[in-house]
Write an enzyme that holds these catalytic residues in place. Structure first.
Site, PDB file in Angstrom:
ATOM      1  N   CYS A 145      -7.558 -10.093   0.886  1.00 33.14           N
ATOM      2  CA  CYS A 145      -6.762  -8.872   0.864  1.00 33.14           C
ATOM      3  C   CYS A 145      -7.662  -7.678   1.168  1.00 33.14           C
ATOM      4  O   CYS A 145      -8.856  -7.826   1.319  1.00 33.14           O
ATOM      5  CB  CYS A 145      -6.125  -8.702  -0.508  1.00 33.14           C
ATOM      6  SG  CYS A 145      -7.336  -8.204  -1.745  1.00 33.14           S
ATOM      7  N   CYS A 183      -8.085  -8.227  -6.891  1.00 34.88           N
ATOM      8  CA  CYS A 183      -7.512  -8.119  -8.224  1.00 34.88           C
ATOM      9  C   CYS A 183      -6.439  -9.187  -8.368  1.00 34.88           C
ATOM     10  O   CYS A 183      -6.047  -9.813  -7.384  1.00 34.88           O
ATOM     11  CB  CYS A 183      -6.936  -6.716  -8.451  1.00 34.88           C
ATOM     12  SG  CYS A 183      -5.248  -6.537  -7.843  1.00 34.88           S
ATOM     13  N   ARG A 243       2.864   1.052   5.507  1.00 28.68           N
ATOM     14  CA  ARG A 243       3.152  -0.331   5.866  1.00 28.68           C
ATOM     15  C   ARG A 243       4.451  -0.371   6.652  1.00 28.68           C
ATOM     16  O   ARG A 243       5.453   0.211   6.256  1.00 28.68           O
ATOM     17  CB  ARG A 243       3.275  -1.154   4.586  1.00 28.68           C
ATOM     18  CG  ARG A 243       3.306  -2.633   4.814  1.00 28.68           C
ATOM     19  CD  ARG A 243       3.451  -3.355   3.492  1.00 28.68           C
ATOM     20  NE  ARG A 243       2.256  -3.265   2.666  1.00 28.68           N
ATOM     21  CZ  ARG A 243       2.283  -3.404   1.330  1.00 28.68           C
ATOM     22  NH1 ARG A 243       3.426  -3.583   0.702  1.00 28.68           N
ATOM     23  NH2 ARG A 243       1.182  -3.338   0.653  1.00 28.68           N
ATOM     24  N   ARG A 282      11.314  -6.716   0.448  1.00 29.29           N
ATOM     25  CA  ARG A 282      10.277  -6.280   1.403  1.00 29.29           C
ATOM     26  C   ARG A 282      10.468  -6.967   2.750  1.00 29.29           C
ATOM     27  O   ARG A 282      11.424  -7.701   2.972  1.00 29.29           O
ATOM     28  CB  ARG A 282       8.912  -6.650   0.823  1.00 29.29           C
ATOM     29  CG  ARG A 282       8.688  -6.185  -0.615  1.00 29.29           C
ATOM     30  CD  ARG A 282       7.930  -4.889  -0.623  1.00 29.29           C
ATOM     31  NE  ARG A 282       7.637  -4.453  -1.984  1.00 29.29           N
ATOM     32  CZ  ARG A 282       6.416  -4.484  -2.527  1.00 29.29           C
ATOM     33  NH1 ARG A 282       5.412  -5.023  -1.878  1.00 29.29           N
ATOM     34  NH2 ARG A 282       6.220  -4.002  -3.736  1.00 29.29           N
ATOM     35  N   CYS A 327      -2.479 -10.289  -3.443  1.00 30.48           N
ATOM     36  CA  CYS A 327      -1.848 -10.058  -2.143  1.00 30.48           C
ATOM     37  C   CYS A 327      -2.138 -11.163  -1.117  1.00 30.48           C
ATOM     38  O   CYS A 327      -1.321 -11.417  -0.256  1.00 30.48           O
ATOM     39  CB  CYS A 327      -2.272  -8.711  -1.574  1.00 30.48           C
ATOM     40  SG  CYS A 327      -1.673  -7.350  -2.571  1.00 30.48           S
ATOM     41  N   LYS A 376       9.372  -5.732  -7.275  1.00 30.52           N
ATOM     42  CA  LYS A 376       9.407  -6.055  -5.845  1.00 30.52           C
ATOM     43  C   LYS A 376      10.060  -7.413  -5.604  1.00 30.52           C
ATOM     44  O   LYS A 376      10.124  -8.263  -6.501  1.00 30.52           O
ATOM     45  CB  LYS A 376       7.987  -6.056  -5.279  1.00 30.52           C
ATOM     46  CG  LYS A 376       7.045  -7.043  -5.934  1.00 30.52           C
ATOM     47  CD  LYS A 376       5.643  -6.867  -5.332  1.00 30.52           C
ATOM     48  CE  LYS A 376       4.565  -7.367  -6.270  1.00 30.52           C
ATOM     49  NZ  LYS A 376       3.228  -6.926  -5.872  1.00 30.52           N
ATOM     50  N   CYS A 422      -7.734   0.202  -1.786  1.00 30.16           N
ATOM     51  CA  CYS A 422      -6.748  -0.219  -2.764  1.00 30.16           C
ATOM     52  C   CYS A 422      -7.138   0.248  -4.165  1.00 30.16           C
ATOM     53  O   CYS A 422      -8.227  -0.050  -4.653  1.00 30.16           O
ATOM     54  CB  CYS A 422      -6.596  -1.737  -2.746  1.00 30.16           C
ATOM     55  SG  CYS A 422      -5.464  -2.255  -4.026  1.00 30.16           S
ATOM     56  N   LYS A 431      10.453 -10.557  -2.583  1.00 27.96           N
ATOM     57  CA  LYS A 431       9.883 -11.016  -1.317  1.00 27.96           C
ATOM     58  C   LYS A 431      10.590 -12.267  -0.809  1.00 27.96           C
ATOM     59  O   LYS A 431      10.829 -13.193  -1.578  1.00 27.96           O
ATOM     60  CB  LYS A 431       8.398 -11.320  -1.503  1.00 27.96           C
ATOM     61  CG  LYS A 431       7.579 -10.107  -1.928  1.00 27.96           C
ATOM     62  CD  LYS A 431       6.109 -10.457  -2.100  1.00 27.96           C
ATOM     63  CE  LYS A 431       5.304  -9.194  -2.362  1.00 27.96           C
ATOM     64  NZ  LYS A 431       3.873  -9.491  -2.553  1.00 27.96           N
TER      65      LYS A 431
END
Ligand SMILES: Cc1cc2nc3c(=O)[nH]c(=O)nc-3n(C[C@H](O)[C@H](O)[C@H](O)COP(=O)(O)O)c2cc1C
Ligand code: SF4
Length: 1596
Positions: free
Chosen positions: A1380, A1425, A1021, A1090, A1429, A1159, A1386, A1161
């Site tokens: 996603c 899931c 990414r 990110r 995302c 994470k 994934c 964002k």
């Protein structure tokens, strides 16, 4: 009783009832034959037959794929097979017919062309050994079809039942067959005995000596005239002491009785039975017997020959054609004056064996003259075959008998039949009748003969489109279907052999033209000199396609203005100035008989002809394919020829490689063969299925991708290029033989392991054994009882428990082994002493992937004996995963099943089966903590003293800390070529570097079965603040994806590029290439800040530039400082680099050594566009514009976040809380301080509770704000007013304030790829080459072409049009959707997303259109899931993957991303999704208020409660009783009350329901019933029930 009105249906029904397998020959898999539609219907209704033990199997086969090959497999394995087909396949199938005649196979043949069929299809194969029966009316088709099956079974020989379908069209409908009759004519004993038998023959082409035979008592088996004979007793005649039942399966080899099965009744006789071949007389007797039964039951009588007419007729007609009934009717109704008024009509019902002697029995002795009419168009001898038969029969004895006159029967219709009869009788009765007189028209009008028309299966168009794309105008397909070839039938002109001929003709034509041009170029006849010069220039380049085609238009223009005779002459053939790309299209059908195929002709000719051969056989069918359908490898065949270019390609695997191969093939001077793979079972197969099939085939080497050019060697290059990784054995042998393998291996050492690795399960066995033995060694020397612990686990819970159990066992002195169930050699199971099995539950009550094979083996094995084995099972599951009552069985199903099975195998249970439930307070730990002590107890080690303290499990925090600023052992892992993977802790660390390890989940099972490790690859990414890239960067990204990835790119929901399928070896080159493009991947994933997002805002360039600059500044400001990234990925290996252990001491001023808890964002939205979903991120910045139109500052939100865990109410999505306003210049500092408070206060113990959103809720927004302000030393100011109106993109062209143009593309789910239909990636690359502005990636995964000046606009528009990139004409629903990635890459995906959402939308678009909602934007999102995302929880309607094919459905999100949605249904599948969505959309269309959004509507009408904040996400999911009581009440006395309640609630959402009478129950129960019902019932069903019920009373 039903009725039948076509011959196709009549025959199909009987075939289905009377067979185990019906081979249904079809024009293509997409178009039906006159039989196949019915057969499919019976099969899909699972209609039982009479003959088949289960449901009869219908096997569709394309008519040009050697259909009768498919008969051998089943018939030899004891299946009764029939074939439904048109007569067009018969001649080609002669080699099969000879063999199949010796099996009880029935062919129902509809004669073609319909309307005026050619009976030569039948007469040409009359000697094949089959029995032939003919029908002439609809009723006969039914009766004779049944006769055919009965006769085949009885005689053991093949029967062909033929008829002309068109001529029975006029017949009125008939009733279905009588089942009683079917049962009484079919000899079911013979059927069963055949089904029990198995033939050992395997050959296809060579005679294998099988002869249908009949059993006779040896005493009767005397040789008469050299042939064995015997009295054959008709069915039921027991007097002979042996029944003929054995005959059905009684085919025998000539010299032995092997393969013949004694009949049921022969077992009871004392006499032995000798087989002898079936004779004509036997057939006659069987048929007569069958017809007697038919007559008794129906009154309809049939005979070998049938005569109708006066018994004293003096003349008669013998008709062998389609219109017997028409002749018969005309003769019956004839006026006495007609010559034929007293004539009779004769037909053959049993055409073969020909029992000529029977004719004289039924033909009145008075008949003096007999006209024979044969509808045989392709006659090879002067005399028609039927005429010869009759002459032989009636004239054998010499001159006696009638005069016989043959006629050729042409096309007759009702209006001409009288005239025809007059002509016949005039000739017949004349003194010197003419033989072979033609009656009727020579040509009939061909009825629209859909059936025999060949069709290009539409899926296969993919390759034709690519040919079109690559060669455009130049493309010439010699055998294109549907092309106009005057006077030549489509069947012939689409035939590649025909095409080949036409290509040769075309080439020599052009060759002559070129020679002529060369001469003319020297001629002095031109008016001026200019055309002459151009012509000679062209003539020199004529064979070079590119140059010739460049020059051609010029030459033509010059010639046109010349006006001379020579110029005009050349111009009359101007098409030849262009050099065509000439192609022939063929199918894999040729692979069955290569030596005789078009491939062979082309190769042998050595001509410059290109062939594209499309193979559509799915890989997985390979296993099931019967051995007799032996396909040969066309590629190998062609390579062995030595003179051809050969390529093997697959459009769904590598589009680029297809292009490359086609171009190379065309350039190659000589024959080229491109084998193109496109596997499908049915035309309607979804692209996803085709894709998955292709991938498996390519990955495992069944369909390798390669290019072979025998001339490359001359240029010092290798002839063979392998474009995929693995090749199958045959190809490997070829290469090895030719010494090419070593070259390939030299060039691509990474292939060697795969190339030389052997295949199959032995490898897997070996691996298991090795693993177990290695453990065994480890344990040697240890004392104590053994305990083997096996686990099956998808996501680690069961695995971790198992490992911990292993450690605890060791601590208690046990010898423990821990391994995955599938890694365990099953043969050891019987010898275990103690075994503990821990499994979780996957899918819908299934075993996790690494326990499936083990379970299959344990379940099916017959030789496992666990008499001496103690076992204990613990199972992990979730009692609410499948919430419907009838799905309760799936709760912990694998564990429970395993426990039961082990008991059944004799094992002794140490404990009850333990059950862990995710719903328990401590999830599965609750159940586990009860189970484990019982196990220790049973093993006698419960009370061990002095147990050492257990080491805590290694957490992500430990990994970070020990990594030396994100180094870990990544470098070493990259160098290990023995595996495509890296270590588990490095997998965590590489995330910080912007890359994840994944494996292709489409291939997991297949690879495991082959003993291979999963197909590991990496996702990379990029970091691209605000999603802005230059055209140059675009081209670089495109190149990386093609060369180093899987040829596609994903534009992500965080506005950046993502590459998939980068294998380990290419990871570094990819990172370096990204760096060269002035991008980085650092911190694109991992527990850091990110990529920072920013609204893409095409309308206001200056303002956008201001805001974008802030996003970049924040991004840079919050970058980690570790030098590990540079060291590992970018530095060249100069030996100086210091990695890991030895000690560059890094420093992370912002993050510290453990970085963030989770994470982080950040996003920026520019009102009124919330296209970046500002509420969904840890920090959301809402841009505030100053009065000068420039950026002033931001309102700051914090604590938004998406990821949750299914069924874990402690996790929830959250929208950000408002902290206040901050000016633009200080924003990056404010962000930093927020991040630091999270760094220090976030939960580092529990990753499921570590995001800022939980810190925020735990602390409260006010406390959080003050902590930030304390650290910062400044205060947030009051938020400024703002307004959002949508969170989607605005597609199409827009102009900004500077007059620059911007175009927003619709990129479905952000996937940039080329397909045959839409070469998007190529198009965008071409656009990037000329674009002067920038590309902007949007947060909805779309793309903006930004900053086009007016003067470039027209050219750009043309370009977009050329590549179909300008299409934004999609439904509002599609334009507002996003998904996603999910499968196949994934690792967290539980269900499909990107590959499925487009299909789901297509299924909804019908309702959308019908209800006028096409333009309406409804925000629909899907993720594989609950990681979320694609930010599903802010969509108006969302689907979040729960298991393969199942989703949780959420409703009620805010249109501009301001409100979370709420769970509406759990674990529903497509059918239910559609059942809910369709009526809901309809309701929305009708009942919505002006301007009301879908999410708001769902709330207003009471479908769902609004979610006010993250913490209430799980609340209010069901309607509250108290609310309902406020409104009305209903009383239902009896009847279908459950449905009615549901219906009433649907109609009156806030209602109170009382159950009357005996059903009176507590309020609670009622509520429960209702809420449960909501889960079960579909609205459609409910609506139907309620309108049909009268059981309701209503009082307010
Ligand atoms: C895709 C999926 C499907 C599941 N299906 C079931 C099920 O059918 N029945 C059940 O009892 N539990 C089901 N579960 C719950 C899991 O078995 C449970 O969460 C378990 O702890 C997971 O363990 P693992 O990490 O070892 O795979 C499912 C979980 C997932 C993710
Ligand atoms: S939402 Fe889940 S399935 Fe989809 S890409 Fe993200 S992690 Fe994978």
């Amino acid at each position: 009783m039903g009725s039948i009105s076509t011959a196709g249906e009549a025959a199909a029904r009987i075939a289905y009832i009377c067979s185990d397998v019906i081979v249904s020959v079809q024009p293509s898999l997409a178009s039906d034959s006159e039989f196949s539609g019915f057969l499919k219907k019976y099969a899909s209704n699972k209609a039982p037959g009479v003959v088949a033990n289960g449901i009869p199997e219908v096997l569709p086969v394309r008519h040009n794929a050697d259909p009768l090959l498919s008969v051998y497999g089943p018939v030899r394995s004891g299946k009764l097979v029939s074939v439904t087909t048109s007569s067009s396949i018969l001649l080609r199938s002669i080699p099969h017919l000879y063999k199949l005649a010796q099996y009880p196979v029935v062919l129902h043949v509809s004669l073609h062309p319909s309307g005026y069929p050619d009976y030569s299809d039948i007469t040409s194969i009359r000697q094949s050994g089959f029995t032939f029966l003919q029908s002439e009316s609809l009723q006969e088709v039914q009766d004779i079809a049944l006769t055919a099956h009965a006769l085949a079974i009885k005689s053991g020989k093949g029967v062909i039942h033929f008829f002309g379908s068109a001529s029975v069209k006029q017949d009125g409908p008939i009733s279905f067959e009588s089942r009683e009759l079917v049962k009484s004519v079919l000899d079911l004993n013979a059927v069963r005995s055949f089904q029990r038998g198995k033939s050992t023959e395997t050959g296809i082409y060579a005679e294998d000596g099988r002869v249908a035979s009949v059993g006779v008592p040896r005493s009767q088996a005397v040789l008469v005239k050299g042939e064995p004979s015997g009295r054959v007793s008709p069915v039921g005649d027991k007097s002979a002491g042996v029944s003929t039942v054995g005959s059905a399966s009684g085919s025998s080899r000539r010299d032995s009785s092997v393969g013949s099965h004694p009949s049921e009744s022969s077992a009871t006789t004392v006499e032995s039975v000798a087989p002898r071949p079936i004779s004509s007389e036997d057939i006659y007797n069987f048929a007569t017997q069958i017809w007697t039964t038919v007559k008794e039951s129906t009154g309809r009588s049939y005979g070998a020959f049938e005569y109708s007419g006066p018994t004293d007729a003096d003349a008669a007609l013998f008709v062998f054609g389609a219109d017997t009934a028409m002749f018969g009717q005309e003769m019956d109704e004839a006026s006495p004056l007609e010559q034929y008024a007293n004539a009779g009509l004769l037909t053959a019902r049993l055409y073969r064996p020909w029992l000529g002697a029977k004719i004289s029995v039924i033909l009145p002795k008075t008949v003096q003259r007999l006209a024979v009419l044969e509808q045989v168009k392709r006659k090879t001898t002067k005399w028609g075959p039927l005429l010869l038969d009759i002459l032989m029969s009636l004239k054998a004895g010499g001159g006696a008998g009638p005069i016989i006159v043959g006629h050729q029967l042409g096309y007759i219709e009702k209006s001409t039949v009288r005239q025809a009869l007059r002509g016949i009788f005039q000739n017949l009765l004349s003194d010197a009748p003419i033989q072979n007189l033609q009656i009727g028209k020579a040509e009939g009008p061909e009825l629209s003969d859909e059936e025999t028309k060949l069709k290009q299966p539409s899926l296969e168009n993919a390759y034709l489109k690519i040919l079109d794309q690559v060669f455009g105008q130049r493309l010439y397909i010699a055998n294109r279907l549907g092309a106009n070839n005057a006077g030549i039938s489509s069947e012939i002109s689409s035939n590649p052999e025909f095409g080949f001929g036409s290509l040769l003709a075309r080439s020599s034509h052009r060759k002559r033209f070129v020679e002529e041009a060369q001469k003319t170029a020297k001629s002095a006849e031109f008016t001026t000199d200019v055309p002459r010069q151009w012509l000679s220039k062209w003539a020199l380049a004529a064979e070079d396609a590119e140059k010739a085609n460049d020059l051609a238009p010029e030459v033509i223009t010059r010639l046109s203005t010349d006006g001379s005779r020579v110029a005009t002459d050349m111009l009359s053939r101007k098409g030849l100035f262009f050099k065509e790309a000439q192609w022939l299209i063929g199918s894999d059908a040729w692979a069955y008989d290569l030596g005789n195929s078009g491939v062979h002709h082309v190769l042998a000719s050595g001509e410059n002809v290109n062939m594209l051969i499309i193979d559509s056989q799915p890989y997985s069918e390979r296993a099931a394919a019967d051995a007799s359908r032996r396909k040969k490898d066309i590629g190998l065949y062609a390579m062995n020829f030595g003179n051809a270019y050969v390529a093997s390609v697959a459009v769904y695997s590598s589009y680029t490689q297809v292009l490359q191969a086609l171009i190379e093939a065309e350039k190659f001077d000589g024959p080229s063969v491109v084998l193109a793979y496109l596997p499908y079972n049915q035309e309607a197969d979804s692209p996803l299925t085709v894709l998955q099939e292709t991938k498996k085939a390519v990955d495992l080497g069944y369909w390798p991708l390669y290019r072979w050019n025998p001339r490359r060697e001359e240029q010092g290059e290798e002839n063979f290029y392998l474009d995929s990784e693995r090749i199958k054995k045959e190809l490997q042998d070829f290469l090895r033989r030719d010494n090419y393998l070593s070259q390939v291996m030299k060039r691509n050492p990474e292939f060697s392991a795969n190339l030389s690795g052997s295949y199959g399960s032995e490898v897997r066995q070996l691996q298991k054994r090795k693993a177990k033995d290695a453990y065994g060694k480890l344990l040697e020397g240890l004392q104590g009882a053994p305990l083997t612990i096996l686990f099956a686990s998808d996501n680690g819970n069961a695995e971790n428990l198992a490992k911990r159990l292993g450690n605890r066992g060791k601590a208690r002195g046990l010898k423990t082994i821990v391994m995955a169930m599938d890694d365990y050699p099953l043969e050891d199971l019987n010898t275990e002493e103690n075994i503990a099995l821990i499994t979780s539950t996957a899918g819908q009550g299934e075993f996790p992937q690494n326990g499936r094979s083990f379970w299959e083996a344990v379940r099916n094995s017959t030789d496992i004996d666990l008499a001496t084995v103690n076992f204990a099972v613990f199972s992990l599951g979730d009692s609410h995963y499948w919430p419907r009552k009838e799905d309760k069985i799936y709760y912990n199903k694998p564990g429970k099943d395993l426990h039961t099975r082990l008991l059944a195998l004799g094992g002794k249970a140490l404990t009850e089966c333990g059950l862990g439930d995710d719903q328990d307070p401590d999830a599965y730990q609750t159940g586990y903590s009860e189970w484990e002590p019982k196990l220790w107890q049973a093993l006698g080690v419960a009370n061990v003293e002095g147990l050492p303290e257990e080491p805590p499990p290694i957490t992500n925090e430990d990994i970070k800390l020990a990594s030396n600023y994100l180094r870990g052992t990544i470098e070493e892992g990259l160098q290990d070529t023995s595996t495509g993977a890296i270590s588990a802790s490095d997998q965590q660390l590489t995330k910080f570097h912007g890359t994840y390890m994944q494996d292709d989940r489409d291939l997991r099972d297949e690879r495991k079965a082959q003993g291979l490790e999963p197909a590991y690859s990496f996702m990379i990414r990029c970091r691209l603040p605000g999603g802005v890239a230059t055209p140059k960067q675009w081209i670089q990204m495109d190149e990386i994806s093609t060369k180093l990835g899987n040829e596609t790119m994903k534009l992500t929901t965080r506005q950046t590029f993502q590459f998939h399928g980068v294998v380990k070896g290419k990871l570094r080159p990819a990172m370096q290439a990204i760096n060269r493009a002035l991008m980085t991947t650092i911190a694109a994933c991992g527990d850091v800040n990110r990529n920072v997002m920013c609204s893409s805002l095409p309308q206001h360039s200056q303002y956008h530039a201001d805001v974008h600059a802030v996003s970049k500044k924040i991004s840079d400001h919050l970058l980690p400082s570790t030098t590990a990234y540079h060291e590992i990925w970018l530095k060249e290996d100069d030996g100086k680099t210091q990695i890991a252990g030895d000690a560059v001491v890094d420093h992370e001023p912002l993050y510290g050594p453990t970085y963030l808890p989770r994470k982080f964002k950040i996003t920026i939205a520019i009102p009124p566009h919330n296209d970046t979903d500002v509420y969904a991120h840890d920090i959301g910045l809402i841009a505030i514009k100053g009065s000068n139109g420039r950026l002033e500052g931001f309102n700051v939100l914090a604590g938004g976040g998406m990821g949750v865990t299914h069924n874990n109410k402690k996790t929830y999505p959250r929208t950000g809380s408002m902290l206040g306003y901050v000016s633009a210049d200080k924003t990056h500092i404010a962000c930093e301080k927020i991040m630091l408070v999270q760094r220090d206060h976030g939960d580092r113990k529990n990753r499921k509770h570590a995001r800022l959103k939980y810190t925020m809720d735990d602390m409260g927004p006010d406390v959080f704000r003050s902590k930030v302000e304390d650290l910062w030393g400044e205060k947030f100011r009051d938020p400024k007013p703002f307004k959002f109106d949508s969170n989607i993109d605005t597609f199409g062209w827009q102009k900004d304030e500077n007059g620059k143009n911007h175009f927003t593309f619709f990129i479905e789910n952000g996937r940039i790829e080329d397909t045959a239909d839409f070469p998007m990636k190529t198009g965008l690359r071409e656009v990037a080459k000329v674009h002067k502005g920038e590309f902007r990636l949007t947060g909805n995964q779309h793309l903006i072409l930004s900053g086009i000046a007016d003067e470039d606009l027209a050219a750009m528009k043309n370009m977009l049009k050329k590549y179909k990139l300008d299409n934004t004409n999609f439904s509002g629903l599609r334009l507002s959707s996003s998904a996603c990635v999910a499968f196949p890459t994934c690792g967290l995906a539980m269900a499909e997303s990107e590959r499925y959402l487009p299909e789901l939308i297509t299924k909804l678009e019908g309702v959308i259109e019908e209800n006028g909602l096409r333009q309406e934007s409804i925000v629909m999102r899907m993720t594989g899931c609950p990681n979320g995302c694609a930010r599903p929880w802010l969509a108006e309607v969302a689907f979040v993957g729960k298991a393969y094919g199942a989703y949780n459905m959420y409703l009620g999100g805010g249109y501009h991303g301001q409100r979370l949605n709420k769970l509406y249904r759990s674990s529903i599948k497509e059918e239910e999704i559609l059942e809910i969505m369709k009526p809901l959309l309809k309701r929305y269309a009708i009942e919505r208020n002006e301007g009301e959004r879908f999410g708001d509507f769902c709330i207003r009408v009471g479908m769902i409660k609004p979610t006010t904040e993250g913490k209430t996400f799980h609340e209010d999911r069901l309607r509250k009783w108290s609310r309902m009581r406020k409104n009305r009440g209903f009383c239902i006395r009896s009847g279908a009350w459950d449905c009615i309640i549901e219906a009433l609630l649907w109609i009156y959402p806030h209602s109170c329901i009382y159950l009357g009478g005996r059903n009176r129950a507590s309020v609670y129960t009622q509520f429960y019933v209702v809420s449960e019902l909501r889960n079960y019932l579909t609205f459609a069903l409910v609506r139907e029930k309620v309108t049909s019920s009268h059981d309701r009373t209503f009082f307010p």
